[in-house]
Structures are given as structure tokens and as C-alpha cells.
Design a protein around this motif. Structure first.
Motif, short mmCIF file in Angstrom:
data_model
loop_
_atom_site.label_atom_id
_atom_site.label_comp_id
_atom_site.label_asym_id
_atom_site.label_seq_id
_atom_site.Cartn_x
_atom_site.Cartn_y
_atom_site.Cartn_z
N ARG A 291 14.34 23.56 8.20
CA ARG A 291 15.27 22.51 7.77
C ARG A 291 16.43 23.11 6.99
O ARG A 291 17.58 22.71 7.17
N LEU A 292 16.12 24.04 6.12
CA LEU A 292 17.18 24.70 5.35
C LEU A 292 18.15 25.43 6.25
O LEU A 292 19.38 25.32 6.09
N ASN A 293 17.63 26.17 7.21
CA ASN A 293 18.50 26.95 8.08
C ASN A 293 19.38 26.05 8.94
O ASN A 293 20.55 26.37 9.18
N ASP A 294 18.82 24.92 9.40
CA ASP A 294 19.63 23.97 10.17
C ASP A 294 20.75 23.40 9.30
O ASP A 294 21.91 23.29 9.74
N ALA A 295 20.41 23.02 8.07
CA ALA A 295 21.43 22.47 7.16
C ALA A 295 22.47 23.51 6.79
O ALA A 295 23.66 23.20 6.67
N LEU A 296 22.01 24.75 6.63
CA LEU A 296 22.92 25.84 6.30
C LEU A 296 23.99 26.00 7.38
O LEU A 296 25.19 26.14 7.08
N SER A 301 29.47 25.07 9.60
CA SER A 301 30.34 24.56 10.65
C SER A 301 31.37 23.58 10.11
O SER A 301 32.55 23.62 10.50
N GLU A 302 30.94 22.75 9.18
CA GLU A 302 31.82 21.70 8.67
C GLU A 302 32.81 22.22 7.63
O GLU A 302 33.96 21.79 7.59
N THR A 303 32.37 23.13 6.78
CA THR A 303 33.20 23.59 5.66
C THR A 303 33.80 24.96 5.88
O THR A 303 34.61 25.42 5.07
N LYS A 304 33.38 25.63 6.98
CA LYS A 304 33.81 27.02 7.24
C LYS A 304 33.40 27.94 6.10
O LYS A 304 34.09 28.91 5.79
N THR A 305 32.27 27.62 5.47
CA THR A 305 31.77 28.43 4.35
C THR A 305 30.30 28.73 4.58
O THR A 305 29.47 27.82 4.67
N LEU A 306 29.96 30.01 4.69
CA LEU A 306 28.57 30.43 4.87
C LEU A 306 28.00 30.84 3.52
O LEU A 306 28.48 31.78 2.88
N LEU A 307 26.95 30.13 3.09
CA LEU A 307 26.35 30.40 1.78
C LEU A 307 25.56 31.70 1.77
O LEU A 307 25.63 32.49 0.83
N THR A 335 32.91 28.76 -8.93
CA THR A 335 31.47 28.61 -9.10
C THR A 335 31.04 27.17 -8.93
O THR A 335 29.98 26.88 -8.37
N GLU A 336 31.88 26.23 -9.37
CA GLU A 336 31.55 24.80 -9.24
C GLU A 336 31.44 24.41 -7.76
O GLU A 336 30.56 23.63 -7.38
N GLU A 337 32.33 24.94 -6.92
CA GLU A 337 32.26 24.62 -5.50
C GLU A 337 31.02 25.22 -4.86
O GLU A 337 30.35 24.57 -4.04
N ILE A 338 30.67 26.44 -5.27
CA ILE A 338 29.46 27.07 -4.75
C ILE A 338 28.24 26.24 -5.11
O ILE A 338 27.36 25.99 -4.28
N ALA A 339 28.17 25.79 -6.36
CA ALA A 339 27.02 24.98 -6.80
C ALA A 339 26.94 23.68 -6.02
O ALA A 339 25.85 23.24 -5.64
N GLU A 340 28.08 23.06 -5.75
CA GLU A 340 28.08 21.81 -4.99
C GLU A 340 27.60 22.03 -3.56
O GLU A 340 26.87 21.21 -3.00
N LEU A 341 27.96 23.15 -2.97
CA LEU A 341 27.49 23.45 -1.63
C LEU A 341 25.98 23.68 -1.61
O LEU A 341 25.29 23.25 -0.67
N ALA A 343 23.92 22.27 -3.72
CA ALA A 343 23.35 20.93 -3.92
C ALA A 343 23.36 20.15 -2.61
O ALA A 343 22.40 19.43 -2.28
N GLU A 344 24.44 20.28 -1.84
CA GLU A 344 24.52 19.59 -0.54
C GLU A 344 23.47 20.16 0.41
O GLU A 344 22.86 19.41 1.19
N LEU A 345 23.24 21.44 0.35
CA LEU A 345 22.20 22.07 1.17
C LEU A 345 20.85 21.45 0.86
O LEU A 345 20.06 21.16 1.78
N MET A 346 20.55 21.26 -0.41
CA MET A 346 19.26 20.67 -0.79
C MET A 346 19.18 19.21 -0.34
O MET A 346 18.12 18.74 0.09
N ARG A 347 20.29 18.47 -0.43
CA ARG A 347 20.27 17.06 0.01
C ARG A 347 20.01 16.96 1.51
O ARG A 347 19.19 16.17 1.97
N ARG A 348 20.67 17.78 2.27
CA ARG A 348 20.54 17.70 3.73
C ARG A 348 19.20 18.20 4.25
O ARG A 348 18.77 17.77 5.34
N SER A 349 18.58 19.08 3.52
CA SER A 349 17.32 19.66 4.00
C SER A 349 16.09 18.96 3.45
O SER A 349 14.96 19.39 3.69
N ALA A 350 16.30 17.86 2.72
CA ALA A 350 15.16 17.12 2.16
C ALA A 350 14.31 16.57 3.30
O ALA A 350 14.84 16.04 4.28
N GLY A 351 13.00 16.64 3.17
CA GLY A 351 12.10 16.16 4.22
C GLY A 351 11.98 14.65 4.20
O GLY A 351 12.23 14.01 3.19
#
Length: 351
Positions: A291-296, A301-307, A335-341, A343-351
Motif C-alpha cells: 500500500r505504501l509503495n502504491d501511494a508513493l 506522479s501527481e506532484t513530480k516529487t519522489l520521497l 522541510t514543511e513541504e516534505i513533512a506534508e508529503l 503525511a499525505e503518504l500515510m493518509r493514502r496508504s491507510a488500510g
């Protein structure tokens, strides 16, 4: 154009060759079987930087470390080498130290924590050489504090052991110890450093120590087939990496500490170590790895940013993990943008 959080900006072969062309003075001449002004000057430069008598450039750290340990074993008459259970020799080299050099390895300490003085004292067999890795990559880039390190080395030498430094990522340690590389390396009888990891060179390593040890190492390098006719692309890329990245190492570490402090506040994320010792750490997510890898990938793809480059199942059920190290790419992101990304990763990968 993609942005990256972990590591340095990717460099294509064409870009690397163009950078080396621009970096190289036109009068530079090739090395020849390890000889020549380019090689000699670079070896002298690194020897001075690390405070060792002399040095030899080799194509790989695997070769350099096996050679160093073989020489120490021959000199002492004791072929037993002690190292942490996650040592590169044990995990990634197909038992080469045993098969090629008939060395005997003793695993010291826990695979999840730093090797300690008490761990070493608990070993019941005579040890010829102690190998210490700084930082300890496979446990999140952890480092012993200065007193722990010096006490460990002093005890080992007091017991008649040679002490070798696996400094593949030594460049990352100076901010933690706040001491010159010469002072860190003075503890060790031999030192290995890499030029392709944090410094982003093409490949290559250096083995350093007293002249008699390095003279022997050059013979073993020939026996290993490592005395290549030309290594100037590797040497030049190492020099370029030193010029580009070594002055920024403090900034890389500072950014890592900032990012760690921000993402550790996100529910479901744990770090090892919680406060980074260098510019790398392990990140544990209370999530399914797939789930994490799919959200990653969706976020990339959407933000053009690979964490980071994916996760794997962690050692604890219900957790996934990844290793992240931070270089020049992260410096261009808030750093704030990195943290938000994250957080979004955790939201999208929630089971």
C-alpha cells in the motif's frame, strides 16, 4: 522535471562525463597501472585529509578491506577478525574473507544495536583484528559517541588487536563528532573510504595507513586483479565529488535532523535513530508495504516529487520500513513541504 527528497540529484552518464570534462584541466595526463601525477597527487591529498602516512586508490572497497584484514592477520599470526553482525564483509561479499583469505569472522554484539565495549569483552576467543564501521549503515547510520569509540579502540589495542576502520561513509561522521577527520582516523591502524556513496563518484575506494602496510596492499591489489591500467575516470569523479559534496556535509546532516524532527510527529511513523547521527536514518511506517509503495508512486506522479525508493516489510509485524539518506536534492525543498508529503503518504496508504 522530478524533484527528489532522498539522496543527491540523479546524474546520467552523459551528464557525469560532461561534468568531468569541464572539471578536468586540459593538461591532465592518464594514470598508468596506478602510477602518474594524477594518482599520486590524489592519494597524497586523501592521506593528508585523513592524517595517514600514505594511501592507495583501489577500484572497490570490498577489495580494499579484504586486503587490509589479510595484512593485519599475516602480521599478527591471528586470522580471527571481529566485526558487527551487519558488517559488509558478512552480509554482502559471499564469504570472501573466508574463501579468499582464510580469515575467521567473529560476530560481536546485537544486529540491531551498536557494538559496545562489553560486547567485545564478552568474546572468548583471541582476536587479531577488530573492524569498526562508522557510521553503522545497516542500523540507521548510528554512531558511538566519542568516549565510547575511544574506549573501544583503546581496549582492543590493549589486547593486542589491530583496529581497522570501515569508513565507507566516513564523510558523514564529522558533523557528529565535531572533530577533524585526522583525529577520527588517528584511532585506527588502517582506514578505508569510499568515493561513490555519499560523494557520488563513479566508483572507487582508498586504503590508508602506514607506508609498509600500503606497500603490501599494492602487492595484494595486483593479486586481486585490481591494479587496472587506467583509473583516471574514477579518480576524477572522486575529486569532483569531494569538491562538490564534502563542504556541504554539515548542511546535509542539518537538513536530515530537521526532516526527522518534522516527520516523527506524524502518527504511524517511527525513526531509527529518532535523532539522526548523520545524514541517514531508517523510517518505519505502521502500514502495509505494498500500500505504501502504491501511494508513493501515485504521489510521485501527481506532484513530480519522489520521497524515497520504496519500502520493504519491517522486522515488526504491521510495519514497513525504508532507509533514507539526504543529500543535495533535499536542500532545495522546504522541510514543511516534505513533512506534508509524508503525511499525505500515510493518509493514502491507510488500510
Amino acid at each position: 522535471m522530478y524533484r527528489f527528497v532522498g539522496g543527491h540529484y540523479p546524474v546520467t552518464p552523459q551528464e557525469m562525463l560532461a561534468n568531468l570534462t569541464a572539471f578536468t584541466p586540459p593538461e591532465t595526463r592518464s594514470d598508468h597501472y596506478g602510477a602518474g601525477e594524477l594518482m599520486a597527487n590524489f592519494e597524497a591529498e586523501i592521506a593528508q585529509l585523513l592524517g595517514k602516512e600514505t594511501a592507495v586508490f583501489m577500484p572497490s572497497g570490498t577489495m580494499a578491506q579484504q586486503i587490509a584484514l589479510r595484512i593485519h592477520a599475516n602480521r599478527s599470526g591471528n586470522k580471527t577478525v571481529a566485526f558487527h553482525p551487519t558488517c559488509h564483509l558478512e552480509m554482502h561479499e559471499q564469504s570472501a574473507y573466508r574463501e579468499l583469505h582464510q580469515l575467521s569472522g567473529v560476530l560481536v554484539g546485537s544486529p540491531d544495536y551498536l557494538l559496545t565495549l562489553d560486547d567485545l569483552k564478552a568474546v572468548k576467543v583471541p582476536i587479531g583484528t577488530l573492524l569498526i564501521e562508522l557510521p553503522q549503515r545497516e542500523i540507521g547510520g548510528m554512531l558511538p559517541n566519542w568516549d565510547e569509540l575511544t574506549e573501544l579502540v583503546a581496549y582492543a589495542k590493549g589486547q593486542g588487536m589491530s583496529v581497522h576502520l570501515d569508513g565507507a561513509r566516513l564523510w558523514e561522521c564529522q558533523p557528529f563528532y565535531n572533530r577533524p577527520y585526522t583525529e577520527i582516523c588517528a584511532l585506527f591502524d588502517s582506514v578505508y573510504v569510499s568515493f561513490y556513496k555519499t560523494l557520488n563518484g563513479i566508483t572507487g575506494a582508498m586504503l590508508l595507513g602506514e607506508k609498509s602496510l600500503i606497500d603490501e596492499a599494492k602487492v595484494w591489489q595486483r593479486r586481486h586483479g585490481g591494479n587496472l591500467i587506467r583509473m583516471y575516470p574514477f579518480v576524477l569523479s572522486a575529486k569532483l565529488g569531494l569538491d562538490k559534496h564534502l563542504p556541504n556535509m554539515q548542511a546535509y546532516v542539518d537538513k536530515t535532523v530537521e526532516i526527522a524532527a518534522a516527520i516523527s510527529q506524524i502518527e504511524g511513523i517511527e525513526l531509527k535513530p529518532r535523532v539522526p547521527h548523520c545524514n541517514r536514518l531508517f523510517v518505519y511506517f505502521r502500514r502495509d508495504s505494498q500500500r505504501l509503495n502504491d501511494a508513493l508512486l501515485d504521489i510521485a506522479s501527481e506532484t513530480k516529487t519522489l520521497l524515497f525508493h520504496g519500502t520493504r516489510p519491517g522486522p515488526i509485524p504491521a510495519y514497513a520500513m525504508t532507509e533514507i539518506w539526504f543529500g543535495n536534492a533535499a536542500l532545495d525543498l522546504a522541510t514543511e513541504e516534505i513533512a506534508e508529503l509524508f503525511a499525505e503518504l500515510m493518509r493514502r496508504s491507510a488500510g
